[in-house]
Design a protein around this motif. Structure first.
Motif, PDB file in Angstrom:
ATOM      1  N   GLY A  48       0.792  -1.229   0.000  1.00  0.00           N
ATOM      2  CA  GLY A  48       0.000   0.000   0.000  1.00  0.00           C
ATOM      3  C   GLY A  48       0.818   1.269   0.000  1.00  0.00           C
ATOM      4  O   GLY A  48       0.266   2.361  -0.061  1.00  0.00           O
ATOM      5  N   LYS A  87       4.741  -1.219 -11.140  1.00  0.00           N
ATOM      6  CA  LYS A  87       4.539  -1.094 -12.589  1.00  0.00           C
ATOM      7  C   LYS A  87       5.712  -1.736 -13.329  1.00  0.00           C
ATOM      8  O   LYS A  87       6.855  -1.308 -13.181  1.00  0.00           O
ATOM      9  N   THR A 109       2.984  -7.623  -8.633  1.00  0.00           N
ATOM     10  CA  THR A 109       1.593  -7.265  -8.925  1.00  0.00           C
ATOM     11  C   THR A 109       0.830  -7.040  -7.627  1.00  0.00           C
ATOM     12  O   THR A 109       0.016  -6.117  -7.511  1.00  0.00           O
ATOM     13  N   GLY A 110       1.102  -7.879  -6.632  1.00  0.00           N
ATOM     14  CA  GLY A 110       0.470  -7.692  -5.320  1.00  0.00           C
ATOM     15  C   GLY A 110       0.811  -6.335  -4.719  1.00  0.00           C
ATOM     16  O   GLY A 110      -0.034  -5.686  -4.090  1.00  0.00           O
ATOM     17  N   TRP A 111       2.044  -5.910  -4.938  1.00  0.00           N
ATOM     18  CA  TRP A 111       2.476  -4.584  -4.458  1.00  0.00           C
ATOM     19  C   TRP A 111       1.919  -3.463  -5.339  1.00  0.00           C
ATOM     20  O   TRP A 111       2.102  -2.305  -5.039  1.00  0.00           O
ATOM     21  N   ARG A 112       1.333  -3.821  -6.495  1.00  0.00           N
ATOM     22  CA  ARG A 112       0.856  -2.848  -7.488  1.00  0.00           C
ATOM     23  C   ARG A 112       2.011  -2.032  -8.061  1.00  0.00           C
ATOM     24  O   ARG A 112       1.865  -0.842  -8.340  1.00  0.00           O
ATOM     25  N   GLU A 152       2.856   1.615  -4.349  1.00  0.00           N
ATOM     26  CA  GLU A 152       2.043   1.372  -5.552  1.00  0.00           C
ATOM     27  C   GLU A 152       2.458   2.290  -6.699  1.00  0.00           C
ATOM     28  O   GLU A 152       2.732   3.468  -6.485  1.00  0.00           O
ATOM     29  N   GLY A 153       2.529   1.719  -7.901  1.00  0.00           N
ATOM     30  CA  GLY A 153       2.847   2.494  -9.094  1.00  0.00           C
ATOM     31  C   GLY A 153       4.324   2.660  -9.377  1.00  0.00           C
ATOM     32  O   GLY A 153       4.695   3.181 -10.431  1.00  0.00           O
TER      33      GLY A 153
END
Ligand SMILES: Cc1cc2nc3c(=O)[nH]c(=O)nc-3n(C[C@H](O)[C@H](O)[C@H](O)COP(=O)(O)O)c2cc1C
Length: 160
Positions: free
Chosen positions: A78, A112, A107-110, A81-82
């Motif tokens: 959280g 890129k 991907t779980g961490w979001r 991310e990105g």
């Protein structure tokens, strides 16, 4: 200056050489190379992008690298991310499972994914060859260097 963190683990030197090559290419950012065993969540939180470099062992992310992900996953969830990432795997003959696992964690961490994951096969098949020190080809080292350069340039320009 934007910050790039290169997290690596290596048993026989191949991944380490690739990680050092990526570092050499990352000239436009403040780049750090950290052994997976030494990385804390704060190191991850303090970086703008990541390169993860490690071997495939037993059809999986190498244990020391996996322990790094296990240790930092929830403390970072959280909060990153990105951010940009790239995976480089050094394998004997395959490497795909290790890439898939690392990409799934990212991907779980979001995070890129900003470049295709790179697999370098050292073609080690026998126990002797697998345990021997690895020499990475000039072409593969250059490709790792280019990944470092691409990620660094994107971070420096604010693209990532
Ligand atoms: C315990 C062990 C398990 C391995 N399992 C795999 C595997 O599942 N798939 C593969 O392609 N290579 C496998 N290898 C080979 C390594 O990935 C290969 O030797 C690689 O070049 C090691 O990278 P390093 O020099 O950074 O340690 C294994 C090696 C060891 C020591």
């Amino acid at each position: 200056m934007r910050k790039l963190l290169i997290v690596w683990h290596s048993m026989t030197g191949g991944s380490e050489a690739l990680a050092r090559a990526a570092l050499a290419g990352a000239v436009e950012v403040e780049a750090r190379l950290l052994h997976a065993a030494d990385v804390a969540a704060a190191d991850m939180l303090g970086a703008d992008g990541y390169i993860f470099v490690f071997p495939e062992n037993l059809a999986a992310i190498s244990g020391v690298m996996k322990a790094f992900f296990d240790r930092t996953y929830y403390p970072c969830l959280g909060q990153i991310e990105g951010r940009a990432f790239v995976v480089i795997v050094c394998a004997g003959s395959d490497g795909r499972n290790a890439v898939a696992q690392a990409e799934r964690i990212a991907t779980g961490w979001r995070l890129k994914k900003v470049a295709n994951s790179m697999i370098v096969c050292t073609h080690a098949q026998t126990p002797e060859a697998i345990l021997a020190a690895k020499t990475i080809s000039t072409v593969d080292l250059q490709n790792a260097r280019d990944i470092g350069g691409t990620l660094a340039a994107g971070l420096a320009m604010g693209v990532f």
